[in-house]
Design an enzyme around this catalytic site. Structure first.
Site, PDB file in Angstrom:
ATOM      1  N   CYS B 104     -61.028 -20.471  71.285  1.00 25.23           N
ATOM      2  CA  CYS B 104     -60.620 -19.385  70.384  1.00 25.23           C
ATOM      3  C   CYS B 104     -61.125 -19.816  69.016  1.00 25.23           C
ATOM      4  CB  CYS B 104     -59.104 -19.197  70.370  1.00 25.23           C
ATOM      5  SG  CYS B 104     -58.585 -18.006  69.113  1.00 25.23           S
ATOM      6  N   CYS B 107     -58.598 -19.121  66.042  1.00 30.48           N
ATOM      7  CA  CYS B 107     -57.324 -19.830  65.898  1.00 30.48           C
ATOM      8  C   CYS B 107     -56.989 -20.573  67.180  1.00 30.48           C
ATOM      9  CB  CYS B 107     -56.215 -18.872  65.494  1.00 30.48           C
ATOM     10  SG  CYS B 107     -54.643 -19.694  65.170  1.00 30.48           S
ATOM     11  N   SER B 108     -56.172 -19.956  68.048  1.00 31.93           N
ATOM     12  CA  SER B 108     -55.659 -20.737  69.177  1.00 31.93           C
ATOM     13  C   SER B 108     -55.289 -19.873  70.383  1.00 31.93           C
ATOM     14  CB  SER B 108     -54.428 -21.515  68.715  1.00 31.93           C
ATOM     15  OG  SER B 108     -53.464 -20.611  68.200  1.00 31.93           O
ATOM     16  N   CYS B 109     -55.841 -18.650  70.510  1.00 27.26           N
ATOM     17  CA  CYS B 109     -55.487 -17.788  71.636  1.00 27.26           C
ATOM     18  C   CYS B 109     -55.803 -18.504  72.953  1.00 27.26           C
ATOM     19  CB  CYS B 109     -56.239 -16.461  71.557  1.00 27.26           C
ATOM     20  SG  CYS B 109     -55.639 -15.424  70.214  1.00 27.26           S
TER      21      CYS B 109
END
Lengths: 94, 196
Positions: B104, B107-109
């Protein structure tokens, strides 16, 4: 316009560091931040897009220096102030 | 970096904000503790591993998983609807010609329902920036050396769309039970930074 979170393809970052036996959270407060965010989202104090946006507009220097959950907490307090839930100085405990 | 101790300034700030919100009726007492317990009982990589093992032993399930991830994982009792909105799940199968890896960049999906919370490296700027530019070098850092003839496809997750890699079944595993096969699958294999 891209913001500091949009790092895909950016050059200059170091090798990737893996932490052996990484715990789910590194401190209790991190779990509290996740739980707090979930509670506020569920109550509709803000929505998920607003939360993401609040992370993405953290000033670049602070964004890169902060840990993952420090960014989350900063986004939460930003939104609580902007939504009029509490004044910044109240949130800071001043 | 800071804040790794209960006594850190940020820990105190979090406690202060929680108390303030309770006072203003935006948090119920015990709500945070209940949510933390629920988080601890949430997804783990064993969920993703169970899906992979089923796909290895059941070709029809494999086809369904690749065609419609959300519908197929429901057969094993999993769901991408744990958050506020259902996320679309796409599963990509590795083969001799193509290897998939997930990131991602923004960010952090991550498919938390199937893998649990993401590892720190997945959320790091180093991984997010580099894996899309130099995937082969990044995979090598993880100890995964792919033949030059293997194409690498990088999938960039988003708020609405999540990805899971279906690794290749290791050789010499005929006759292993589904449970034994699931035990071979690692979190990194499901992200694509390991072979299995």
């Amino acid at each position: 316009m891209s913001r500091i979170n949009d790092v895909g393809g950016m050059v200059g970052f170091p090798p990737i560091v893996e932490e052996p036996d990484e715990p789910r959270f590194h401190a209790d407060w991190e779990a509290h931040v996740v739980a707090l965010n979930g509670a506020l989202l569920r109550r509709g104090v803000y929505n998920l897009d607003e939360f993401r946006d609040a992370i993405e507009r953290i000033p670049p220097g602070e964004y890169l220096a902060a840990s993952y959950y420090e960014k989350w907490f900063r986004a939460i307090t930003t939104l609580l102030a902007e939504k009029g839930v509490a004044r910044p100085e109240e949130l800071a405990g001043d | 970096m800071s804040g790794n101790h209960a006594s850190s300034p940020v820990a105190a700030q979090v406690r202060h904000v929680e108390a303030l919100l309770e006072e203003r009726g935006l948090l119920d007492p015990h709500e945070i503790d209940e949510r933390i317990d629920a988080l601890a009982a949430g997804g783990t990589p064993a969920n993703g591993a169970a899906l992979v093992a089923r796909a290895w032993v059941d070709p029809a399930f494999r086809e369904r998983l690749l065609a419609d991830g959300n519908a197929a994982i429901a057969e094993l009792g999993f769901s991408m609807g744990g958050a506020l909105q259902e996320q679309k799940l796409t599963v990509m199968a590795n083969d001799a010609d193509e290897h998939h890896v997930v990131v991602c960049t923004l960010c952090s999906c991550y498919p938390i329902a199937l893998l649990g919370p993401s590892p720190g490296w997945y959320k790091s700027e180093a991984y997010r920036s580099r894996v899309v530019r130099e995937p082969r070098a990044v995979l090598r850092e993880f100890g995964l050396e792919l033949p030059a003839s293997t194409r690498i496809t990088v999938w960039d997750a988003s708020a609405e769309s999540r990805y899971l890699v279906l690794p290749r079944r290791p050789e010499d595993t005929e006759g292993r039970s589904e449970e034994e096969l699931a035990g071979l699958v690692t979190r990194k294999g499901l992200i694509g930074t390991a072979a299995v």
